[in-house]
Motif scaffolding. Structure first.
Motif, short mmCIF file in Angstrom:
data_model
loop_
_atom_site.label_atom_id
_atom_site.label_comp_id
_atom_site.label_asym_id
_atom_site.label_seq_id
_atom_site.Cartn_x
_atom_site.Cartn_y
_atom_site.Cartn_z
N THR A 99 0.94 -1.24 -0.03
CA THR A 99 0.00 -0.17 0.02
C THR A 99 0.79 1.14 0.03
N ARG A 139 -15.26 -6.48 8.60
CA ARG A 139 -15.23 -6.43 7.07
C ARG A 139 -15.20 -4.99 6.75
N ASN A 163 -14.03 -2.26 8.13
CA ASN A 163 -13.04 -1.48 8.38
C ASN A 163 -11.59 -2.08 8.63
N ASN A 189 -9.62 -3.13 6.23
CA ASN A 189 -8.51 -2.77 5.02
C ASN A 189 -7.98 -1.29 5.50
N GLU A 190 -8.97 -0.60 6.05
CA GLU A 190 -8.27 0.89 6.51
C GLU A 190 -7.38 0.82 7.67
N LEU A 229 -5.62 -1.87 8.76
CA LEU A 229 -4.29 -2.56 8.02
C LEU A 229 -3.33 -1.40 7.36
N ASP A 230 -3.99 -0.82 6.39
CA ASP A 230 -3.35 0.19 5.42
C ASP A 230 -2.74 1.25 6.38
N ASP A 285 -1.84 -8.88 6.25
CA ASP A 285 -2.86 -9.91 6.91
C ASP A 285 -2.23 -10.79 7.75
#
Length: 156
Positions: A76, A110, A112, A114-115, A117-118, A124
């Motif tokens: 990212t 699900r 939040n 991705n936000e 982790l970024d 993951d």
């Protein structure tokens, strides 16, 4: 007569200070460590402003750190240090993960994941290891709906 010894001592002190001054790379590492060991779009300007380096100089130092194995860049685009201060038994990453999850309302699902982790610059697998450790320590649990939920004092 007292001025000559004082001038001599002042010259020696100036030479010693210059010899022990931090390099731009050392200052950069310290600043990134102070910023939580990673840089992304949310904090790059703050870190850069404090260093007084040009974008090009900052980028060159970053490339050197990656080449030396002291940093990496996530998919990212998050720049992460892998210095001992940033990888010491995962404590820094765990503390950052806890703070990010608490800021997100103490639940990761699900909507939040991705936000979060970024923002942390974690893969993951890295997050899974932290989560499993938090569950084993009694600082987190998985709800019936499958959401990861902190049980830290800030989340009760």
């Amino acid at each position: 007569m007292t001025r000559k010894p004082l001038r001599f001592l002042a010259c020696i002190a100036a030479i010693a200070t210059a010899g022990h001054a931090e390099t731009p790379k050392e200052r950069t590492v310290a600043a990134i460590e102070a910023a939580g060991c990673s840089i992304d779009d949310t904090n790059v300007n703050e870190v850069l402003d404090g260093l007084g380096l040009s974008d090009a100089a900052f980028r060159a130092i970053g490339q050197e750190l990656v080449a030396e194995g002291r940093a990496d860049v996530s998919q990212t685009g998050t720049f992460r240090l892998t210095t001992p201060a940033c990888t010491a038994t995962g404590e820094v990453q765990t503390a950052r993960a806890i703070a990010a999850i608490e800021a997100a309302g103490c639940i990761v699902d699900r909507s939040n994941i991705n936000e979060i982790l970024d923002g942390l610059g974690l893969a993951d697998d890295e997050f899974r290891v932290i989560g499993e450790a938090l569950i084993a320590e009694g600082r987190a649990q998985v709800s019936d709906a499958g959401a990861f939920q902190l049980t830290t004092p800030n989340c009760n």
